[in-house]
Design a protein around this motif. Structure first.
Motif, PDB file in Angstrom:
ATOM      1  N   SER A   2      43.854  41.526  39.624  1.00  8.22           N
ATOM      2  CA  SER A   2      44.496  40.443  40.353  1.00  8.22           C
ATOM      3  C   SER A   2      43.439  39.420  40.746  1.00  8.22           C
ATOM      4  O   SER A   2      42.244  39.706  40.750  1.00  8.22           O
ATOM      5  CB  SER A   2      45.195  40.976  41.598  1.00  8.22           C
ATOM      6  OG  SER A   2      44.224  41.320  42.558  1.00  8.22           O
ATOM      7  N   LEU A   3      43.927  38.231  41.051  1.00  2.59           N
ATOM      8  CA  LEU A   3      43.020  37.162  41.465  1.00  2.59           C
ATOM      9  C   LEU A   3      42.219  37.593  42.688  1.00  2.59           C
ATOM     10  O   LEU A   3      41.018  37.340  42.785  1.00  2.59           O
ATOM     11  CB  LEU A   3      43.857  35.917  41.751  1.00  2.59           C
ATOM     12  CG  LEU A   3      43.137  34.614  42.017  1.00  2.59           C
ATOM     13  CD1 LEU A   3      44.010  33.457  41.586  1.00  2.59           C
ATOM     14  CD2 LEU A   3      42.782  34.438  43.480  1.00  2.59           C
ATOM     15  N   GLN A   4      42.888  38.291  43.599  1.00  2.00           N
ATOM     16  CA  GLN A   4      42.208  38.710  44.825  1.00  2.00           C
ATOM     17  C   GLN A   4      41.075  39.683  44.525  1.00  2.00           C
ATOM     18  O   GLN A   4      39.993  39.591  45.112  1.00  2.00           O
ATOM     19  CB  GLN A   4      43.214  39.362  45.794  1.00  2.00           C
ATOM     20  CG  GLN A   4      44.252  38.404  46.383  1.00  2.00           C
ATOM     21  CD  GLN A   4      45.431  38.127  45.427  1.00  2.00           C
ATOM     22  OE1 GLN A   4      45.496  38.670  44.319  1.00  2.00           O
ATOM     23  NE2 GLN A   4      46.359  37.271  45.844  1.00  2.00           N
ATOM     24  N   TRP A   6      39.425  39.850  41.766  1.00  2.00           N
ATOM     25  CA  TRP A   6      38.361  39.072  41.125  1.00  2.00           C
ATOM     26  C   TRP A   6      37.543  38.321  42.180  1.00  2.00           C
ATOM     27  O   TRP A   6      36.314  38.315  42.127  1.00  2.00           O
ATOM     28  CB  TRP A   6      38.962  38.101  40.107  1.00  2.00           C
ATOM     29  CG  TRP A   6      37.983  37.067  39.679  1.00  2.00           C
ATOM     30  CD1 TRP A   6      36.954  37.229  38.796  1.00  2.00           C
ATOM     31  CD2 TRP A   6      37.892  35.727  40.159  1.00  2.00           C
ATOM     32  NE1 TRP A   6      36.234  36.065  38.690  1.00  2.00           N
ATOM     33  CE2 TRP A   6      36.780  35.129  39.514  1.00  2.00           C
ATOM     34  CE3 TRP A   6      38.635  34.967  41.074  1.00  2.00           C
ATOM     35  CZ2 TRP A   6      36.403  33.805  39.762  1.00  2.00           C
ATOM     36  CZ3 TRP A   6      38.265  33.660  41.314  1.00  2.00           C
ATOM     37  CH2 TRP A   6      37.158  33.091  40.662  1.00  2.00           C
TER      38      TRP A   6
ATOM     39  N   PRO B  77      36.961  35.280  34.240  1.00  2.00           N
ATOM     40  CA  PRO B  77      37.118  36.567  34.929  1.00  2.00           C
ATOM     41  C   PRO B  77      37.233  37.782  34.022  1.00  2.00           C
ATOM     42  O   PRO B  77      36.704  38.835  34.346  1.00  2.00           O
ATOM     43  CB  PRO B  77      38.398  36.371  35.746  1.00  2.00           C
ATOM     44  CG  PRO B  77      38.426  34.916  36.045  1.00  2.00           C
ATOM     45  CD  PRO B  77      37.841  34.243  34.820  1.00  2.00           C
ATOM     46  N   TRP B 381      42.928  31.281  35.852  1.00  2.00           N
ATOM     47  CA  TRP B 381      44.062  31.634  36.714  1.00  2.00           C
ATOM     48  C   TRP B 381      45.206  30.651  36.557  1.00  2.00           C
ATOM     49  O   TRP B 381      46.372  31.018  36.630  1.00  2.00           O
ATOM     50  CB  TRP B 381      43.607  31.771  38.175  1.00  2.00           C
ATOM     51  CG  TRP B 381      42.633  32.912  38.324  1.00  2.00           C
ATOM     52  CD1 TRP B 381      41.318  32.828  38.667  1.00  2.00           C
ATOM     53  CD2 TRP B 381      42.892  34.320  38.098  1.00  2.00           C
ATOM     54  NE1 TRP B 381      40.738  34.085  38.659  1.00  2.00           N
ATOM     55  CE2 TRP B 381      41.672  35.007  38.323  1.00  2.00           C
ATOM     56  CE3 TRP B 381      44.020  35.047  37.720  1.00  2.00           C
ATOM     57  CZ2 TRP B 381      41.566  36.399  38.182  1.00  2.00           C
ATOM     58  CZ3 TRP B 381      43.908  36.421  37.588  1.00  2.00           C
ATOM     59  CH2 TRP B 381      42.697  37.088  37.819  1.00  2.00           C
ATOM     60  N   HIS B 384      46.818  31.649  33.269  1.00  2.00           N
ATOM     61  CA  HIS B 384      47.435  32.953  33.486  1.00  2.00           C
ATOM     62  C   HIS B 384      48.817  32.731  34.134  1.00  2.00           C
ATOM     63  O   HIS B 384      49.825  33.283  33.699  1.00  2.00           O
ATOM     64  CB  HIS B 384      46.513  33.759  34.411  1.00  2.00           C
ATOM     65  CG  HIS B 384      46.992  35.128  34.762  1.00  2.00           C
ATOM     66  ND1 HIS B 384      46.655  36.235  34.039  1.00  2.00           N
ATOM     67  CD2 HIS B 384      47.785  35.566  35.768  1.00  2.00           C
ATOM     68  CE1 HIS B 384      47.217  37.307  34.580  1.00  2.00           C
ATOM     69  NE2 HIS B 384      47.912  36.918  35.638  1.00  2.00           N
ATOM     70  N   LEU B 435      42.649  28.504  45.138  1.00  2.27           N
ATOM     71  CA  LEU B 435      42.732  29.842  44.542  1.00  2.27           C
ATOM     72  C   LEU B 435      43.717  30.715  45.310  1.00  2.27           C
ATOM     73  O   LEU B 435      44.468  31.488  44.718  1.00  2.27           O
ATOM     74  CB  LEU B 435      41.355  30.496  44.512  1.00  2.27           C
ATOM     75  CG  LEU B 435      40.462  30.042  43.352  1.00  2.27           C
ATOM     76  CD1 LEU B 435      39.020  30.474  43.574  1.00  2.27           C
ATOM     77  CD2 LEU B 435      40.978  30.603  42.020  1.00  2.27           C
ATOM     78  N   GLY B 439      46.853  32.452  43.762  1.00  3.74           N
ATOM     79  CA  GLY B 439      47.064  33.889  43.942  1.00  3.74           C
ATOM     80  C   GLY B 439      48.494  34.176  44.387  1.00  3.74           C
ATOM     81  O   GLY B 439      49.140  35.093  43.879  1.00  3.74           O
ATOM     82  N   ILE B 442      50.839  33.646  41.458  1.00  4.82           N
ATOM     83  CA  ILE B 442      50.756  34.729  40.476  1.00  4.82           C
ATOM     84  C   ILE B 442      51.415  35.999  41.015  1.00  4.82           C
ATOM     85  O   ILE B 442      52.138  36.696  40.295  1.00  4.82           O
ATOM     86  CB  ILE B 442      49.286  34.976  40.074  1.00  4.82           C
ATOM     87  CG1 ILE B 442      48.771  33.787  39.260  1.00  4.82           C
ATOM     88  CG2 ILE B 442      49.138  36.268  39.281  1.00  4.82           C
ATOM     89  CD1 ILE B 442      47.279  33.756  39.043  1.00  4.82           C
ATOM     90  N   ASP B 443      51.198  36.288  42.301  1.00  6.55           N
ATOM     91  CA  ASP B 443      51.840  37.472  42.886  1.00  6.55           C
ATOM     92  C   ASP B 443      53.354  37.395  42.738  1.00  6.55           C
ATOM     93  O   ASP B 443      53.998  38.372  42.374  1.00  6.55           O
ATOM     94  CB  ASP B 443      51.482  37.608  44.369  1.00  6.55           C
ATOM     95  CG  ASP B 443      50.057  38.115  44.547  1.00  6.55           C
ATOM     96  OD1 ASP B 443      49.471  38.574  43.535  1.00  6.55           O
ATOM     97  OD2 ASP B 443      49.533  38.050  45.670  1.00  6.55           O
ATOM     98  N   GLU B 446      54.402  38.085  39.242  1.00  6.27           N
ATOM     99  CA  GLU B 446      54.197  39.443  38.730  1.00  6.27           C
ATOM    100  C   GLU B 446      55.000  40.499  39.470  1.00  6.27           C
ATOM    101  O   GLU B 446      55.043  41.649  39.048  1.00  6.27           O
ATOM    102  CB  GLU B 446      52.698  39.777  38.753  1.00  6.27           C
ATOM    103  CG  GLU B 446      51.965  38.967  37.697  1.00  6.27           C
ATOM    104  CD  GLU B 446      50.494  39.296  37.576  1.00  6.27           C
ATOM    105  OE1 GLU B 446      49.966  39.991  38.459  1.00  6.27           O
ATOM    106  OE2 GLU B 446      49.885  38.845  36.598  1.00  6.27           O
TER     107      GLU B 446
END
Ligand code: FAD
Ligand code: NAP
Lengths: 209, 451
Positions: A2-4, A6, B77, B381, B384, B435, B439, B442-443, B446
């Motif tokens: 996850s981004l977190q 990373w 990443p 990201w 993504h 970011l 995040g 993205i959460d 997903e």
């Protein structure tokens, strides 16, 4: 990853860089057999918790994988084989596996044996492995990270270990049914059991999921 | 598109079109493929890597360009750089890295080189028709896609100031992107204009190569050396983010204080903003060159006069070469401005979460931010999220609609307040906040859909 996760990692000191021993056999290196070099097949990168590191795969594994047309590699993480020891625990070993993987020509299958399975599992949490193969995993993290890029996962355990807690927890974590091979973790590098296991792994890799 | 209507468009079904094979485009292709999309990537040049490739006709690289962001903060990443590379890799290593990335994930076979996209337009609701600019002698090609991701970068159109008397100037005037080769500076009297990373780096290059180097800036900046407290500076500052806000401010002030006092002692303008308002210039050598006299630091240029250039403080210089390191203008030529939320004649798109078109769901832009930190992770990201979004939209339109709402509400949040500092910061985002927003997006994408 996850981004977190990373973000946290970019703020943690990176493990010291070491010069890693990497053993490679390419299909074209095998003069004696007529290997079918398949440029589309993913390379395979192996690691094991045993102290010999890459050398453990030298006798049988690399030749057989290359014989199946795949670029075959094995890495010794810090402290194994001829790779110098350096500080850092599980994380640093996973880092070594990722670093070996990015050095391969194409997206690689990660194969981890014993505690090497734990490193491969962590590595697959931050590098999009073409597939993840865990053989007789040991010392697995309680909650292995979700592999990035959603590769297919194979868990292979010896008949003797099939009922172990470790095997069952890993099967559950990845939602896969384990494949069992004759013998136990100690029999994966030589002997008839090892050949049977390798053939099963290679045919699984070759199959469409 | 009247002029192309004679020829039917080739339909690529649900495949996605990516425009540009720079870092953002390559990462987009990889992440789209990982989500099961077929992808065609169009690159107008004949090489990949975008601005990091000196073979790209318009590459803005100048002599000895090195990253200003450190390796661990710049690498993608899920594909780190080799850990035996230096803390600050060179432009050549950056290109090598992007080539390895492309080879590793088999991206090259999806790239069409020498193919500039001249126009895109929505058709059949949410699909797109794209026009590939014809090579000499052939007709323009038109194709249809399920979605388009624009990754054309924003360092291609030089921003050029004009000064009174400039036309009659007898020396050479170049934009920083035209410099390429350090030999143009050797033995010359060089004037560098502009205090961004390019201007400061080129001034340092001229400090050691030119006969004389004069550097003009129109205001004061914060200068950040490449290392702080024994660690790469961006890493050291990022680590402070784990501390509470008040302590962070205190510690950062302490880290930067010495450099601020040094620039004050050297008689340079004090920055009129806090170090958090604008990304500091990342160059520690600059102050040393000013300190040893190899760079003469001046204020703004007022006029050119024959062979002479005058500054606000009344001093003059007679340069052989003037390098205008005055930055770039963002420009997305292939897309109707309305689709990017551009109003009036502003060159700055207004995108949802800085990436989604406010008008068409299947259009996104990757890389149109200045994050002040390593750019590649941000591109990762972003793409993504975009790839996940397109994936969900295909399978579950209802979830996609709810998600859209969230993006709209996130969008308001991470615009850095750039008022007063400089118009060039329109694309700037506070990396930490941006970011965090990505995040959250993205959460949501997903999460398992509620049954
Ligand atoms: C001098 C300089 C130094 C930098 N240093 C750093 C640094 O240290 N660290 C960092 O993180 N970032 C740095 N950056 C930021 C840089 O923008 C990013 O690192 C990144 O390379 C941008 O990638 P991109 O793919 O968005 O754009 P680009 O690299 O510009 O790629 C865009 C591609 O699209 C192609 N293209 C454009 N229009 C079309 C069209 N109509 N049709 C088809 N193709 C098209 C172009 O040919 C190009 O190949 C630097 C930028 C500059 C200018
Ligand atoms: N090594 C590296 O990694 C590296 C190197 C170079 C660039 N970059 C990145 O690439 C991007 C572009 O950098 P850049 O340095 O080329 O451009 P930039 O950051 O836009 O800086 C342009 C400079 O020119 C000045 N300027 C603009 N218009 C002017 C005018 N009319 N008169 C006088 N001065 C003027 C600006 O002043 P104001 O500040 O007042 O606007 C600023 O100092 C940035 O994101 C940068 O971080 C990275």
């Amino acid at each position: 990853m996850s981004l977190q996760v990373w973000v946290r990692r970019t703020r943690t000191p990176e493990p010291a860089s070491v010069k890693r021993e990497i053993a490679v056999i390419e299909p074209s290196d095998l003069l004696e057999i007529e290997a079918r070099d398949d440029p589309d097949a993913s390379p395979v990168l192996c690691c094991t918790g045993e102290s010999a590191g890459a050398a453990a795969f030298g006798g049988l594994w690399l030749k057989r994988i290359a014989g199946a047309g795949r670029y075959a590699a094995a890495v010794s993480v810090r402290g194994q084989g001829s790779t110098p020891a350096a500080p850092g625990g599980l994380e640093a070993c996973a880092h070594d596996v990722v670093q070996a993987a990015i050095g391969l020509p194409r997206q690689a299958v990660l194969v981890g044996h014993g505690s090497g399975a734990a490193w491969a599992a962590l590595a697959a949490g931050r590098y999009p492995a073409a597939a993840l193969v865990l053989v007789s995993p040991q010392k697995m993290p309680k909650q292995p990270p979700r592999p990035v890029g959603e590769p297919k996962v194979l868990l292979a355990v010896g008949e003797a270990e099939a009922q172990s807690k470790e095997a069952q927890a890993t099967a559950e974590a990845y939602g896969v049914a384990p494949l069992t091979f004759a013998g136990n973790s100690g029999d994966v590098f030589t002997g008839a059991g090892a050949e049977g296991l390798l053939d099963a792994v290679l045919s699984w890799l070759g199959s469409k999921d | 598109m009247q002029e192309y209507s004679s020829q039917a468009a080739y339909d690529r079904g649900e495949a996605v079109c990516v425009i540009g094979a720079g870092a953002a485009g390559l990462i987009a292709v990889k992440n789209l493929r990982e989500n099961g999309f077929e992808v065609d990537c169009y690159e107008r040049d004949t090489v990949l890597g975008g601005l990091w490739n000196p073979e790209n006709q318009h590459s803005p690289l100048y002599p000895h360009t090195h990253l200003v962001t450190s390796r661990s903060q710049t690498e993608i990443p899920d594909f780190p750089m080799p850990d035996d590379w230096p803390d600050y890799p060179s432009a050549a290593q950056m290109l090598d890295y992007l080539k390895r990335y492309a080879a590793h994930f088999g991206l090259a076979e999806h790239i069409w080189y020498g193919s500039e996209i001249s126009h895109i337009e929505p058709v059949e609701g949410s699909r797109f028709e794209i026009v590939v600019k014809p090579a000499a002698g052939s007709a323009a090609r038109r194709l249809r896609y399920g979605a388009v991701i624009i990754a054309t970068g924003h360092h291609w159109v030089p921003n050029l100031p004009s000064y009174p008397g400039q036309d009659g100037f007898r020396g050479t005037i170049l934009h920083s992107s035209q410099l390429k080769d350090g030999s143009r500076l050797r033995g010359k009297t060089v004037l560098v204009v502009g205090g961004g990373n390019s201007g400061i780096d080129i001034a340092c290059e001229a400090a050691v190569n030119a006969a004389e180097c004069v550097h003009s800036v129109r205001r004061g900046y914060w200068y950040l050396p490449k290392y702080l407290g024994g660690e790469p500076a961006d890493y050291a500052l990022a680590r402070l983010q784990r501390r509470p806000r008040w302590l962070r401010g205190f510690l950062t002030d302490r880290l930067l204080k010495g450099h601020r006092e040094l620039s004050a002692r050297m008689g340079m303008e004090a920055p009129d903003h806090k170090h958090t308002d604008e990304e500091p210039i990342r160059n520690g050598r600059y102050l040393e060159h000013v300190g040893d006299g190899s760079i003469q630091h001046r204020g703004e240029v007022t006029r050119f006069d024959g062979g002479e250039v005058a500054f606000t403080d009344g001093t003059t210089v007679r340069p052989d070469v003037v390098v205008l390191a005055t930055g770039y203008k963002p420009k997305i030529g292939c897309c109707p401005p309305g689709l990017l939320g551009v109003d009036g004649d502003s060159p700055y798109p207004k995108l949802l979460a800085r990436m989604f078109s406010p008008r068409v769901e299947t259009l996104a832009v990757a890389g149109l931010v200045e994050p002040g930190v390593g750019a590649l992770p941000i591109f990762h990201w972003q793409t993504h999220a975009i790839a996940h979004w397109l994936h969900i939209r295909k399978g579950d339109p209802e979830r996609a609609a709810n998600f859209r709402q969230q993006v709209v509400s996130e969008s308001a949040q991470y615009a850095v307040d750039s008022t007063g500092v400089s118009p060039r910061h329109h694309l700037a985002v506070d990396a930490e906040e941006y970011l965090a927003g990505l995040g959250r997006i993205i959460d949501t994408l997903e999460q398992e859909p509620a049954k």
